[in-house]
Scaffold this active site. Structure first.
Site, mmCIF file in Angstrom:
data_model
loop_
_atom_site.group_PDB
_atom_site.id
_atom_site.type_symbol
_atom_site.label_atom_id
_atom_site.label_comp_id
_atom_site.label_asym_id
_atom_site.label_seq_id
_atom_site.Cartn_x
_atom_site.Cartn_y
_atom_site.Cartn_z
ATOM 1 N N GLY A 123 -1.669 6.473 -2.444
ATOM 2 C CA GLY A 123 -2.800 6.374 -3.378
ATOM 3 C C GLY A 123 -3.884 5.463 -2.814
ATOM 4 O O GLY A 123 -5.075 5.800 -2.831
ATOM 5 N N HIS A 124 -3.474 4.298 -2.269
ATOM 6 C CA HIS A 124 -4.453 3.392 -1.652
ATOM 7 C C HIS A 124 -5.094 4.052 -0.430
ATOM 8 O O HIS A 124 -6.291 3.921 -0.190
ATOM 9 C CB HIS A 124 -3.782 2.101 -1.167
ATOM 10 C CG HIS A 124 -3.199 1.265 -2.256
ATOM 11 N ND1 HIS A 124 -1.846 1.118 -2.431
ATOM 12 C CD2 HIS A 124 -3.790 0.511 -3.202
ATOM 13 C CE1 HIS A 124 -1.624 0.320 -3.455
ATOM 14 N NE2 HIS A 124 -2.781 -0.067 -3.942
ATOM 15 N N GLU A 142 -8.514 6.687 -10.196
ATOM 16 C CA GLU A 142 -8.643 7.091 -11.607
ATOM 17 C C GLU A 142 -7.384 6.779 -12.402
ATOM 18 O O GLU A 142 -7.405 6.805 -13.625
ATOM 19 C CB GLU A 142 -8.949 8.593 -11.689
ATOM 20 C CG GLU A 142 -10.388 8.897 -11.380
ATOM 21 C CD GLU A 142 -10.710 10.376 -11.386
ATOM 22 O OE1 GLU A 142 -9.773 11.204 -11.509
ATOM 23 O OE2 GLU A 142 -11.902 10.708 -11.247
ATOM 24 N N LEU A 167 0.805 -1.215 0.000
ATOM 25 C CA LEU A 167 0.000 0.000 0.000
ATOM 26 C C LEU A 167 0.846 1.277 0.000
ATOM 27 O O LEU A 167 1.932 1.314 0.585
ATOM 28 C CB LEU A 167 -0.921 0.004 1.223
ATOM 29 C CG LEU A 167 -1.823 -1.227 1.344
ATOM 30 C CD1 LEU A 167 -2.689 -1.121 2.600
ATOM 31 C CD2 LEU A 167 -2.692 -1.413 0.107
#
Ligand code: PAF
Length: 284
Positions: free
Chosen positions: A35-36, A147, A32
Site C-alpha cells: 500500500g505504501h 484512501e 512499509l
C-alpha cells in the site's frame, strides 16, 4: 538516497532536491507494505523526485500500548524505498520532531470530532499537526495519502484548504491482499485465526455495494453490513457509518449520490479500518 535524521539535514537535502524539479512526498509511519509502495509509485509517476518520511507519531496514538506495539523495521523500509527510487527519507525521533515545550496544534474542528475521532479522541489533531510540520519541513509540490484512511484524507484536504498550504493532495486507492483485506502495517499483529476472520471487512463492503446498486436505503445497508460483521465471532464491531463521500455528513434514504461506508472493527486488540465509496451505478 539521502537518509536524514535531523531537521537541518532534511532542509539542506530538500533545498537541493527541489532545485532539480518537482517533489512528491509520501509520509509514513514505517513498516512499509505494498500500500505504501503504491503511494511511492504514484508519486514517482507524477513528480520528478520522491521524498518520504518514516515517523511513528506518538501524538496520534490513544494508548501507550498501541504505540509500543506498533511494528517497525527501519532497515527493511529503507531498502524498499531505495529500490523504489526515493531520493530523500526523513527518520526523526520524537525528540527531534517535537520541541520539548511544543504548544501549537492544528485541528480541523468538525471533521476531527466525528466518526474515528469519537473512537480515538485527539487522533486527528495529532495527524493534522504532524502532517503540517512535515509539509513545512519538506515543502513538497504534491503529497500522497491512501484512501483507506478516508477520514484522515478528508482532514488533510480540509486543513490544506483552510490554511492555504501550498501542496496538492493526491489520494491513492486502497491496495488489498488477494482475499480482499486492505493492506495495513497492523495486519501482522493479527493472530492466524483473526487474519482469516478479518476478510469480513471487505466482504461486508462488497455486500454494501451490491445493496446500494439494488436501490437499498442507507439504513438497510448499514444494518446489513453490521449484521455480517457481528456474525463473525472474532470480530468486534466498533462502528459502521455511511456518510456523504465528500463532507462525511450523515445521509439517509436510498443512495442517490456517492456515499462512503466507513468501518472500524477490532480483532482483540488490533483495530482495523476499511472503507468503500458506494455508488448507485456500476463502478467502472
Ligand atoms: O497514515 C499514516 O501513516 C499517518 O497517519 C501519517 C499520515 C504518516 C501521519 O503520521
Amino acid at each position: 538516497m539521502r537518509v536524514c535524521q535531523t531537521k537541518q539535514e532534511l532542509r539542506l537535502a530538500m533545498a537541493d532536491l527541489r532545485s532539480q524539479g518537482t517533489v512528491g512526498l509520501v509520509p509514513t509511519m514505517g513498516y512499509l507494505h505494498d500500500g505504501h509502495m503504491q503511494l511511492v509509485h504514484s508519486a514517482k509517476s507524477e513528480c520528478d523526485h520522491v521524498a518520504a518520511s518514516i515517523f511513528v507519531n506518538p501524538t496520534q496514538f490513544g494508548s501507550a500500548e498501541d504505540l509500543t506495539n506498533y511494528p517497525s523495521n527501519l532497515d527493511r523500509d529503507l531498502k524498499m524505498l531505495q529500490e523504489a527510487g526515493v531520493s530523500v527519507v526523513f527518520t526523526p525521533t520524537p525528540d527531534i520532531m517535537y520541541h520539548p515545550n511544543a504548544q501549537t496544534i492544528v485541528e480541523t474542528t468538525e471533521l476531527a470530532q466525528k466518526l474515528m475521532g469519537e473512537l480515538r479522541p485527539g487522533h486527528f489533531r495529532g495527524v493534522a499537526t504532524v502532517v503540517t510540520k512535515l509539509f513545512n519541513l519538506f515543502q513538497p509540490d504534491r503529497a500522497y495519502f491512501g484512501e483507506k484512511d478516508y477520514q484522515q484524507l478528508q482532514v488533510i484536504k480540509t486543513m490544506v484548504r483552510d490554511l492555504d498550504i501550498p501542496v496538492e493532495i493526491r489520494p491513492v486507492p486502497t491496495v488489498r491482499e488477494a482475499d480482499g483485506l486492505a493492506m495495513s502495517s497492523r495486519n501482522v499483529l493479527l493472530s492466524p485465526q483473526a487474519r482469516t476472520a478479518s476478510i469480513v471487512l471487505s466482504k461486508s463492503l462488497d455486500l454494501g455495494q451490491s445493496l446500494a446498486q439494488s436501490g437499498a436505503s442507507t439504513e438497510d445497508i448499514t444494518k446489513a453490513i453490521a449484521d455480517m460483521i457481528r456474525a463473525e465471532p472474532l470480530a468486534e464491531l466498533q462502528s459502521v457509518d455511511l456518510r456523504d463521500a465528500e463532507t462525511l455528513e450523515e445521509v439517509s434514504g436510498p443512495v442517490t449520490r456517492d456515499v462512503v461506508a466507513l468501518l472500524a472493527v477490532t480483532f482483540d486488540p488490533v483495530l482495523l479500518i476499511d472503507q468503500r465509496v458506494l455508488t448507485r451505478k456500476e463502478p467502472s
